[in-house]
Design a protein around this motif. Structure first.
Motif, mmCIF file in Angstrom:
data_model
loop_
_atom_site.group_PDB
_atom_site.id
_atom_site.type_symbol
_atom_site.label_atom_id
_atom_site.label_comp_id
_atom_site.label_asym_id
_atom_site.label_seq_id
_atom_site.Cartn_x
_atom_site.Cartn_y
_atom_site.Cartn_z
ATOM 1 N N UNK A 210 -5.625 -16.892 -5.053
ATOM 2 C CA UNK A 210 -6.459 -17.209 -4.226
ATOM 3 C C UNK A 210 -7.232 -16.176 -3.141
ATOM 4 N N UNK A 211 -6.107 -15.370 -2.712
ATOM 5 C CA UNK A 211 -6.600 -14.282 -2.049
ATOM 6 C C UNK A 211 -7.163 -13.143 -2.875
ATOM 7 N N UNK A 212 -6.825 -12.768 -4.052
ATOM 8 C CA UNK A 212 -7.189 -11.872 -5.043
ATOM 9 C C UNK A 212 -8.649 -12.320 -5.355
ATOM 10 N N UNK A 213 -8.964 -13.469 -5.567
ATOM 11 C CA UNK A 213 -10.434 -13.955 -6.098
ATOM 12 C C UNK A 213 -11.308 -13.908 -4.735
ATOM 13 N N UNK A 214 -10.942 -14.070 -3.462
ATOM 14 C CA UNK A 214 -11.486 -14.306 -2.598
ATOM 15 C C UNK A 214 -12.111 -12.580 -2.191
ATOM 16 N N UNK B 63 -6.270 -3.893 -2.922
ATOM 17 C CA UNK B 63 -5.226 -2.973 -2.715
ATOM 18 C C UNK B 63 -4.201 -3.250 -1.662
ATOM 19 N N UNK B 64 -4.620 -4.194 -0.837
ATOM 20 C CA UNK B 64 -3.635 -4.840 0.163
ATOM 21 C C UNK B 64 -2.906 -6.129 -0.202
ATOM 22 N N UNK B 65 -3.262 -6.778 -1.313
ATOM 23 C CA UNK B 65 -2.619 -7.590 -2.017
ATOM 24 C C UNK B 65 -1.639 -6.848 -3.019
ATOM 25 N N UNK B 66 -1.855 -5.876 -3.659
ATOM 26 C CA UNK B 66 -1.011 -5.136 -4.565
ATOM 27 C C UNK B 66 0.209 -4.487 -3.567
ATOM 28 N N UNK B 67 -0.332 -3.888 -2.351
ATOM 29 C CA UNK B 67 0.865 -3.169 -1.451
ATOM 30 C C UNK B 67 1.652 -4.362 -1.204
ATOM 31 N N UNK B 68 1.094 -5.592 -0.463
ATOM 32 C CA UNK B 68 1.956 -6.386 0.110
ATOM 33 C C UNK B 68 3.126 -6.954 -1.086
ATOM 34 N N UNK B 69 2.510 -7.182 -2.235
ATOM 35 C CA UNK B 69 3.606 -7.652 -3.381
ATOM 36 C C UNK B 69 4.569 -6.525 -3.469
ATOM 37 N N UNK B 70 4.404 -5.259 -3.664
ATOM 38 C CA UNK B 70 5.213 -4.181 -3.680
ATOM 39 C C UNK B 70 6.125 -4.053 -2.660
ATOM 40 N N UNK B 71 5.684 -4.205 -1.400
ATOM 41 C CA UNK B 71 6.703 -4.160 -0.404
ATOM 42 C C UNK B 71 7.597 -5.540 -0.230
ATOM 43 N N UNK B 72 6.855 -6.783 -0.562
ATOM 44 C CA UNK B 72 7.687 -7.948 -0.446
ATOM 45 C C UNK B 72 8.845 -7.753 -1.528
#
Length: 216
Positions: A13-17, A169-178
């Motif tokens: 949902x976040x990526x699509x938005x 890019x934040x979505x990708x970054x968040x997944x990497x950190x998590x």
């Protein structure tokens, strides 16, 4: 395990938005749908013919799973496909095929976390195990090939020269950190190998994508 579907749904949902905020909403939706459908098709073929990932099967824990492939898996391909493509747009502003290769590598880097984690949870299993926490190398080769197609489709559908979305890019970054923190200190038992391998792989793309945003 109960959070897997929720996290993936929020990711999608976040990526699509974020994609809709940068590109035309219908194009963003079409790109997401194409990435999700490609991922689903690859998984459907893979579970029946062992191509392109190798021989594996889903255990039936994730539901719904029409055709034997969980829908949440298709959503993951779509959401992270958009995020990886935005990262690639930041790193390689010009050159469609170079951008597709970078995006495919960025998406494959995520699977250094994903496969070991899903195996831990018993969501799928490999018939022939491999050297990376039971994952065969053929899996990563298959991921790169499918990711390359996903990147090419997204790039073709989006069809504009705008830089990669900061939100994506934040979505990708968040997944990497998590994922890095999860494997390093949250999951029991911790897995320093996966935390290091996945953290370095995804972290490299994160650093490259954010390099123009940081003060020089």
């Amino acid at each position: 395990m109960r959070l897997v579907s929720l996290v993936v749904a929020l990711l999608a949902a976040a990526a699509l938005a974020y994609a809709a905020a940068v590109h035309a909403p219908l194009r963003a939706l079409a790109a997401f749908a194409a990435a999700s459908a490609t991922g689903y098709a690859a998984e459907w073929i893979g579970t029946r013919y062992a191509i392109p990932f190798g021989e594996y099967r889903y255990t039936g824990v994730l539901w719904p799973h029409p055709g034997g492939v969980p829908l949440v898996v298709a959503l993951a391909w779509g959401g992270m496909g958009l995020a990886a493509q935005a990262v690639a747009r930041r790193i390689v502003p010009e050159g469609r095929w170079a951008r597709a290769c970078v995006g495919a590598l960025a998406l494959t880097a995520w699977d250094l976390f994903l496969d070991p984690q899903m195996l831990r949870l018993g969501l799928w299993e490999w018939v022939d195990t491999g050297p990376y926490r039971g994952v065969p190398w053929s899996n990563f080769a298959g991921w790169f090939l499918v990711s390359l197609l996903v990147m090419a489709l997204i790039d073709r559908i989006v069809g504009d020269p705008s830089p990669g979305s900061t939100g994506l890019v934040m979505v990708y970054t968040a997944m990497a950190v998590m994922e890095t923190v999860g494997f390093a200190v949250v999951f029991h038992p911790a897995d320093p190998l996966v935390a290091t391998a996945g953290g370095i792989a995804m972290g490299t793309f994160v650093l490259l994508a954010w390099r123009h945003r940081w003060p020089k």
